[in-house]
Design a protein around this motif. Sequence first.
Motif, PDB file in Angstrom:
ATOM      1  N   GLU A  76       6.388   2.267  -2.169  1.00  0.00           N
ATOM      2  CA  GLU A  76       5.090   1.922  -1.589  1.00  0.00           C
ATOM      3  C   GLU A  76       5.297   1.225  -0.257  1.00  0.00           C
ATOM      4  N   LYS A  81       0.922   5.024  -0.737  1.00  0.00           N
ATOM      5  CA  LYS A  81       1.277   4.604  -2.082  1.00  0.00           C
ATOM      6  C   LYS A  81       2.582   5.269  -2.524  1.00  0.00           C
ATOM      7  N   ALA A  82       3.194   4.647  -3.505  1.00  0.00           N
ATOM      8  CA  ALA A  82       4.454   5.181  -4.016  1.00  0.00           C
ATOM      9  C   ALA A  82       4.246   6.558  -4.637  1.00  0.00           C
TER      10      ALA A  82
END
Length: 685
Positions: A76, A81-82
């Motif tokens: 992230e 976002k991851a």
Amino acid sequence: MPPELGSDAVGVFEGRTFMLSNSGGDVLADSIGGLVHDDTRYLSRWELTIDGAAPLVLSASTVDAYSAAFFLANAEIRGLKANRVGVRRERFVGDGMCERITVQYFGVEPISMRLRLDVGADFADLFEIKRSGPSRLPDIRRTHQPDGSALRFSYQKARWSAVSSVEAEPHADRVEGDSLVWDLDLTRGQTWSCELRVLLNCQGSDYQPVNRTFGEAHDPGADDPAWRWRANKPHLSADSELLSNVYHKSATDLVSMRIAKDIRGERVVLLAAGMPWFLTIFGRDTLITAYQSITCGPDVARGALVTLAAHQGSVVDNFSDEEPGKILHEFRSGELTQLGIKPYGPCFGSADTTQLWLILLSEYWRWTGDDALVQRLRPNAEAALRWIDDFGDRDGDGYVEYGTRSHDGMRNQCWRDSPDGVQFADSTLPTLPVATCEIQGYTYDAKIRAAELADGPWADPALARRLRAEAADLRKRFNRDYWLPTRGGYYAIGLDAEKRPIDSITSNMGHLLWSGIVPPDRAEAVARQLMSDEMFSGWGVRTLSTEDLGYNPIGYHLGTVWPHDNSIIAAGLARYGYRDEANRIAMAMLEAAAHFEYRLPEAFSGYDRSLGRRPVPYPTACNPQAWASGAPLLFLRTMLGLDVSDGTVATDPRIPEGLGSIRLTGVTVHNARQTVEATGSRSTG
């Protein structure tokens, strides 16, 4: 793998090239990892980041010995976002490295991201990678291409030179210091890929990696002895999936350790000793591996005999421990060796390779009937026998001793070659020179076998009589001076400089059974010692008894379990009729291999099997290692009771019941291919 890289580190290799990285595929600065070719590190940093953050590791593993695949995802970061970006790294080594990086975006909104590869080359000598040496950084030139197509690092000192070039396609958007940087704009589902090629130049010779895919091994041709060995090895059919998997893994690993090197101007092809630190020629390892694998064909043995004979010692050189008639120990090619700082060009620091060369010469002749080669190598054999008597026996007491004359030589010059590998039961170290027991066993066997050659192709009965008489005298004196009646009776590991028995209980006793120097009335005591709870861990025979003060289950030669050692012990036990004990060792080793993806490592820890369900790895074991990969082949031979007699395969099978039936098709004896079959009929005891 080196613990500094993590227990899930990934190593790939081919020939003289290997690459060690962490599980993400990265080599961080100042780590023990990197790309090493022929004893020089050409990449000391190889670090991929997305917007400054290291990717998350999803999966990482080797595919073939020379290739690996890494599946990663973004961590992230600001605005992303991851797990929205998938990254795949495909790595291939061999005379350099090729790496493909594929990025795919799975998010919804378009993104902009920065992919960065930080690169470094320190050109460290192999001897300095694990033990830091002086920095070469002030002497390294950088001639990077401003268009982002390549980074180039070069180094020269005196007559030594090395260059590492990293070519990128597509070109990086810019070069920042020693880094390649790409600015990526991706929409959902879009994929971006690049290929990185690491080209090497060593001493003016260029090396380039071959473009490959997974499963596409480089074939050097039918004239290559290692590949010829693989093509001609017997086919194993077995009820036991475990045995089949270990056999085929061993054969594949042995060929993957094939190396070609120049020694004193001659091109040689042999099996390297082990990955990662020993991708070079070792006399002892090469000879024992050739012996272990001779049931699979004679090509590896012939190559070892001819190559080592061609570089047999001819002068007295204290720096390298060279002596006339002596067989080399180790050859290195790095800067420290080439500039004469280290004595490895080659090094002759072993007191057993000369005898092992004679043993292999005999074994090769028994399996091939190749009188012509044995006659051609007779001058080398006679020089080896003279070395045993004139230089090996340093003080004229009839035993072969060792003690380095080199200021940078090895303290121990037997197979237990760590500085503390030979010690008294109270852990004190003996004074040099030392005459270890198994070296005397090898010497006895070498003279008995040389006498057989003298009776045969050499047609010299007088030499045969003399050698047998010398062997008989050695056997008598040895059993007088090395046998200790205490602790249930056993052989001392050696004699120190004052001829005092070095009284630790070790696995070396099993080598004495293999050599035949043990009288039958003492074999039972030796077998009992080897299979005692203090020596047998449940996975194999430990190198040192748990009763000795120096015992350490994670000490290199002080309680670990070595597969090659155990293969020799099992063969020795079987020679004296202790077939159930030999099978118990063989089965324990096969079961241990199942926990290492069917590959036996150089060594594993000596913890008792009752303490866990799997063998405990030794932290820096070579994996694979040649004589560990050769061990299953010798175990199979031992279980089959496989030998040769007058050019015919002779068998006396004692197959563990759990293995069922075994069929070995294409065993080559005297140029004829034969089939061996056996079925398990007795438990392993």
